[in-house]
Design an enzyme around this catalytic site. Structure first.
Site, PDB file in Angstrom:
ATOM      1  CG  ASP A  31      25.370  78.234  74.142  1.00  0.00           C
ATOM      2  OD1 ASP A  31      26.154  78.995  73.548  1.00  0.00           O
ATOM      3  OD2 ASP A  31      25.717  77.453  75.038  1.00  0.00           O
ATOM      4  CB  SER A 124      33.515  78.901  90.466  1.00  0.00           C
ATOM      5  OG  SER A 124      34.846  78.525  90.669  1.00  0.00           O
ATOM      6  CE1 TYR A 148      34.322  82.064  85.578  1.00  0.00           C
ATOM      7  CE2 TYR A 148      35.786  81.236  87.294  1.00  0.00           C
ATOM      8  CZ  TYR A 148      34.666  81.088  86.498  1.00  0.00           C
ATOM      9  OH  TYR A 148      33.881  79.965  86.622  1.00  0.00           O
ATOM     10  CE  LYS A 152      31.040  81.757  87.172  1.00  0.00           C
ATOM     11  NZ  LYS A 152      29.870  81.502  86.327  1.00  0.00           N
ATOM     12  CG  PHE A 177      35.042  72.158  95.018  1.00  0.00           C
ATOM     13  CD1 PHE A 177      33.771  72.554  95.421  1.00  0.00           C
ATOM     14  CD2 PHE A 177      36.118  72.558  95.782  1.00  0.00           C
ATOM     15  CE1 PHE A 177      33.583  73.334  96.571  1.00  0.00           C
ATOM     16  CE2 PHE A 177      35.945  73.318  96.939  1.00  0.00           C
ATOM     17  CZ  PHE A 177      34.684  73.699  97.324  1.00  0.00           C
ATOM     18  CG  ASP A 294      47.850  77.182  90.546  1.00  0.00           C
ATOM     19  OD1 ASP A 294      46.754  77.613  90.143  1.00  0.00           O
ATOM     20  OD2 ASP A 294      48.548  76.379  89.910  1.00  0.00           O
TER      21      ASP A 294
HETATM   22  P1  NAD Z   1      31.481  76.347  78.530  1.00  0.00           P
HETATM   23  O1  NAD Z   1      32.246  77.496  77.992  1.00  0.00           O
HETATM   24  O2  NAD Z   1      31.725  75.002  77.954  1.00  0.00           O
HETATM   25  O3  NAD Z   1      29.899  76.642  78.447  1.00  0.00           O
HETATM   26  C1  NAD Z   1      29.366  77.927  78.578  1.00  0.00           C
HETATM   27  C2  NAD Z   1      28.391  78.147  77.432  1.00  0.00           C
HETATM   28  O4  NAD Z   1      27.826  79.467  77.564  1.00  0.00           O
HETATM   29  C3  NAD Z   1      29.031  78.064  76.053  1.00  0.00           C
HETATM   30  O5  NAD Z   1      28.310  77.156  75.255  1.00  0.00           O
HETATM   31  C4  NAD Z   1      28.954  79.496  75.517  1.00  0.00           C
HETATM   32  O6  NAD Z   1      28.780  79.519  74.116  1.00  0.00           O
HETATM   33  C5  NAD Z   1      27.751  80.039  76.268  1.00  0.00           C
HETATM   34  N1  NAD Z   1      27.755  81.499  76.465  1.00  0.00           N
HETATM   35  C6  NAD Z   1      28.751  82.275  76.972  1.00  0.00           C
HETATM   36  N2  NAD Z   1      28.366  83.560  77.012  1.00  0.00           N
HETATM   37  C7  NAD Z   1      27.095  83.607  76.523  1.00  0.00           C
HETATM   38  C8  NAD Z   1      26.153  84.657  76.319  1.00  0.00           C
HETATM   39  N3  NAD Z   1      26.457  85.922  76.579  1.00  0.00           N
HETATM   40  N4  NAD Z   1      24.941  84.341  75.800  1.00  0.00           N
HETATM   41  C9  NAD Z   1      24.630  83.040  75.498  1.00  0.00           C
HETATM   42  N5  NAD Z   1      25.483  82.018  75.680  1.00  0.00           N
HETATM   43  C10 NAD Z   1      26.700  82.298  76.180  1.00  0.00           C
HETATM   44  O7  NAD Z   1      31.722  76.334  80.114  1.00  0.00           O
HETATM   45  P2  NAD Z   1      31.344  75.218  81.194  1.00  0.00           P
HETATM   46  O8  NAD Z   1      32.604  74.580  81.652  1.00  0.00           O
HETATM   47  O9  NAD Z   1      30.222  74.391  80.708  1.00  0.00           O
HETATM   48  O10 NAD Z   1      30.853  76.160  82.374  1.00  0.00           O
HETATM   49  C11 NAD Z   1      29.481  76.460  82.574  1.00  0.00           C
HETATM   50  C12 NAD Z   1      29.371  77.415  83.763  1.00  0.00           C
HETATM   51  O11 NAD Z   1      29.956  76.795  84.911  1.00  0.00           O
HETATM   52  C13 NAD Z   1      30.105  78.745  83.561  1.00  0.00           C
HETATM   53  O12 NAD Z   1      29.313  79.777  84.098  1.00  0.00           O
HETATM   54  C14 NAD Z   1      31.379  78.561  84.364  1.00  0.00           C
HETATM   55  O13 NAD Z   1      31.863  79.795  84.854  1.00  0.00           O
HETATM   56  C15 NAD Z   1      30.903  77.674  85.505  1.00  0.00           C
HETATM   57  N6  NAD Z   1      31.998  76.875  86.086  1.00  0.00           N
HETATM   58  C16 NAD Z   1      32.731  76.039  85.300  1.00  0.00           C
HETATM   59  C17 NAD Z   1      33.796  75.319  85.850  1.00  0.00           C
HETATM   60  C18 NAD Z   1      34.643  74.413  84.991  1.00  0.00           C
HETATM   61  O14 NAD Z   1      35.737  74.030  85.420  1.00  0.00           O
HETATM   62  N7  NAD Z   1      34.212  74.009  83.814  1.00  0.00           N
HETATM   63  C19 NAD Z   1      34.088  75.445  87.221  1.00  0.00           C
HETATM   64  C20 NAD Z   1      33.295  76.298  88.011  1.00  0.00           C
HETATM   65  C21 NAD Z   1      32.251  77.011  87.426  1.00  0.00           C
HETATM   66  N1  UDP Z   2      48.219  71.979  86.845  1.00  0.00           N
HETATM   67  C1  UDP Z   2      49.492  71.596  86.455  1.00  0.00           C
HETATM   68  N2  UDP Z   2      49.796  71.667  85.121  1.00  0.00           N
HETATM   69  C2  UDP Z   2      48.919  72.083  84.178  1.00  0.00           C
HETATM   70  C3  UDP Z   2      47.617  72.463  84.587  1.00  0.00           C
HETATM   71  C4  UDP Z   2      47.303  72.414  85.930  1.00  0.00           C
HETATM   72  O1  UDP Z   2      50.324  71.210  87.277  1.00  0.00           O
HETATM   73  O2  UDP Z   2      49.270  72.147  82.986  1.00  0.00           O
HETATM   74  C5  UDP Z   2      47.848  71.899  88.269  1.00  0.00           C
HETATM   75  C6  UDP Z   2      47.472  73.237  88.901  1.00  0.00           C
HETATM   76  O3  UDP Z   2      48.639  73.901  89.388  1.00  0.00           O
HETATM   77  C7  UDP Z   2      46.509  72.802  90.013  1.00  0.00           C
HETATM   78  C8  UDP Z   2      45.816  71.574  89.411  1.00  0.00           C
HETATM   79  O4  UDP Z   2      46.681  71.104  88.374  1.00  0.00           O
HETATM   80  O5  UDP Z   2      47.241  72.383  91.155  1.00  0.00           O
HETATM   81  C9  UDP Z   2      44.433  71.873  88.817  1.00  0.00           C
HETATM   82  O6  UDP Z   2      44.564  72.958  87.907  1.00  0.00           O
HETATM   83  P1  UDP Z   2      43.376  73.386  86.931  1.00  0.00           P
HETATM   84  O7  UDP Z   2      43.875  74.539  86.107  1.00  0.00           O
HETATM   85  O8  UDP Z   2      42.870  72.184  86.208  1.00  0.00           O
HETATM   86  O9  UDP Z   2      42.212  73.837  87.926  1.00  0.00           O
HETATM   87  P2  UDP Z   2      42.148  74.997  89.028  1.00  0.00           P
HETATM   88  O10 UDP Z   2      42.005  74.292  90.327  1.00  0.00           O
HETATM   89  O11 UDP Z   2      43.398  75.797  88.961  1.00  0.00           O
HETATM   90  O12 UDP Z   2      40.938  75.760  88.661  1.00  0.00           O
END
Ligand code: NAD
Ligand code: UDP
Length: 334
Positions: A31, A124, A148, A152, A177, A294
């Site tokens: 990382d 995602s 974003y 993906k 999700f 949204d």
């Molecule tokens: P996060 O930001 O907490 O973790 C990502 C990590 O990657 C961080 O520690 C960051 O320092 C590291 N990083 C970023 N770019 C880098 C690079 N170029 N080289 C080395 N390290 C790097 O995010 P998270 O919530 O843990 O998400 C992890 C993965 O899951 C991401 O790819 C994100 O897109 C995906 N994801 C997250 C969510 C969510 O809601 N958290 C939902 C769907 C998908």
């Molecule tokens: N949401 C909201 N107020 C906030 C943040 C989110 O009402 O300050 C709602 C948003 O419109 C969605 C749900 O909460 O219906 C989840 O949003 P989030 O940003 O957590 O995740 P998303 O599904 O958009 O990735």
């Protein structure tokens, strides 16, 4: 098994690291700390009694990545590293494509060079775009609506091409999700940003009094109470899903996609009520206009994961809220 986690110091990666370590695997965290901090290592050690190897480097440093894979005889990679803020991606698309897409190209090159051909990718539900039907299954058409999400999608296409080009590869794209909640210890959780964009960390700050009230983005959606419905999944369930996917992959070469969700949708107002109950605090809110981009409702068909991996989410909304609240309180007390 020796497993390398790119982005392993982040929110989801750190929880997966704990799950893997507790199951007896060797974990290498890679990382650049762009969105995490070195202190996470001590927290992982406190929970598991083990300090994983940590390499502070960028995934675009292909040589460093190749050397790390070889030196630690890595057998599989879990690829979490990436930038993830939807709004920011619209303002900085080049940075997002450079980090996420170019970073993944570098990872594929390093893995080829080191002859490591098992990969689990963090995708995602955003790759489905506006739902044409619900629940969303893996066959739903793909159509991301922001840079974003498109990063993906591009990555999924590259990984699919790679898997098709060489039968030795095995790659699974996990479409998350809405990850929520924290480790039960309260030591790991979602790193707070100044003003969170996501619902759960925002509510947590309202409950502590750090933020005045929650803006509920729209109450005129075609949902039971008019507010947006999402499929929130406990981060520890997500972590267990990764471990199941990793071992399933050993028996399944080729390219695969899989939803990780619960199949259960909750509205914003249901989330507010659940958080208030778990925290014992009021979560004041006001109804605000809809947020651009949204969708009304988004939830998974989790059947494929259940059938293929034998995995399903076990933790409920109360546990998600209670653990998120425990982590939030721990942040306040240090
Ligand atoms: P996060 O930001 O907490 O973790 C990502 C990590 O990657 C961080 O520690 C960051 O320092 C590291 N990083 C970023 N770019 C880098 C690079 N170029 N080289 C080395 N390290 C790097 O995010 P998270 O919530 O843990 O998400 C992890 C993965 O899951 C991401 O790819 C994100 O897109 C995906 N994801 C997250 C969510 C969510 O809601 N958290 C939902 C769907 C998908
Ligand atoms: N949401 C909201 N107020 C906030 C943040 C989110 O009402 O300050 C709602 C948003 O419109 C969605 C749900 O909460 O219906 C989840 O949003 P989030 O940003 O957590 O995740 P998303 O599904 O958009 O990735």
């Amino acid at each position: 098994m020796n497993v390398l986690l790119t982005g392993g110091m982040g929110y989801i990666g750190s929880h997966v690291a704990v799950t893997l370590l507790q199951a007896g695997h060797r974990v290498i965290l890679y990382d650049n700390l762009r969105n995490s901090e070195a202190g996470i290592l001590a927290r992982i050690a406190k929970i598991t009694g083990q300090t994983p190897v940590f390499i502070q480097a960028d995934i675009r440093a292909t040589k460093t990545l190749t050397d790390t894979l070889q030196q630690h005889t890595v057998e599989a990679v879990l690829h979490f590293a990436g930038l993830k803020a939807v709004g920011e991606s619209a303002q900085k698309p080049v940075e997002y494509y450079a980090n996420n897409v170019e970073g993944t190209i570098s990872l594929m090159q390093a893995m080829q060079e080191a002859e490591v051909r098992s990969l689990v990718f963090s995708s995602s539900a955003t790759v489905y775009g506006e739902p044409r039907y619900l629940p969303l299954d893996e066959a739903h058409p793909l159509a991301a609506t922001n840079p974003y999400g498109r990063s993906k999608l591009h990555i999924e296409e590259m990984l699919r091409d790679l898997s098709i080009s060489d039968p030795l590869w095995r790659v699974i794209s996990l479409r998350y999700f809405n990850p929520a909640g924290a480790h039960e210890s309260g030591l790991l959780g979602e790193k707070p940003v100044a003003v969170p964009n996501n619902l759960m960390p925002y509510m947590a700050r309202v409950a502590t009094g750090e933020l005045k009230e929650l803006s509920v983005f729209g109450n005129d959606y075609p949902t039971p109470d008019g507010t947006g419905v999402r499929d929130y999944i406990h981060v520890m369930d997500l972590a267990e899903g990764h471990m199941a996917a990793l071992f399933w992959l050993a028996e399944h070469p080729g390219w695969h996609t899989l939803n990780l969700g619960t199949g259960q949708g909750y509205s914003v107002l249901e989330m507010v009520a659940a958080f208030a109950k778990a925290s014992g605090r009021a979560v004041p809110y006001r109804i605000a206009p809809r947020r651009k981009g949204d969708v009304a409702a988004c939830y998974a068909d989790p059947e494929k994961a259940r059938r293929e991996l034998g995995w399903q989410a076990r933790r409920d909304l109360a546990e998600m809220c209670a653990s998120a609240w425990k982590f939030q309180k721990q942040l306040q007390t240090g």
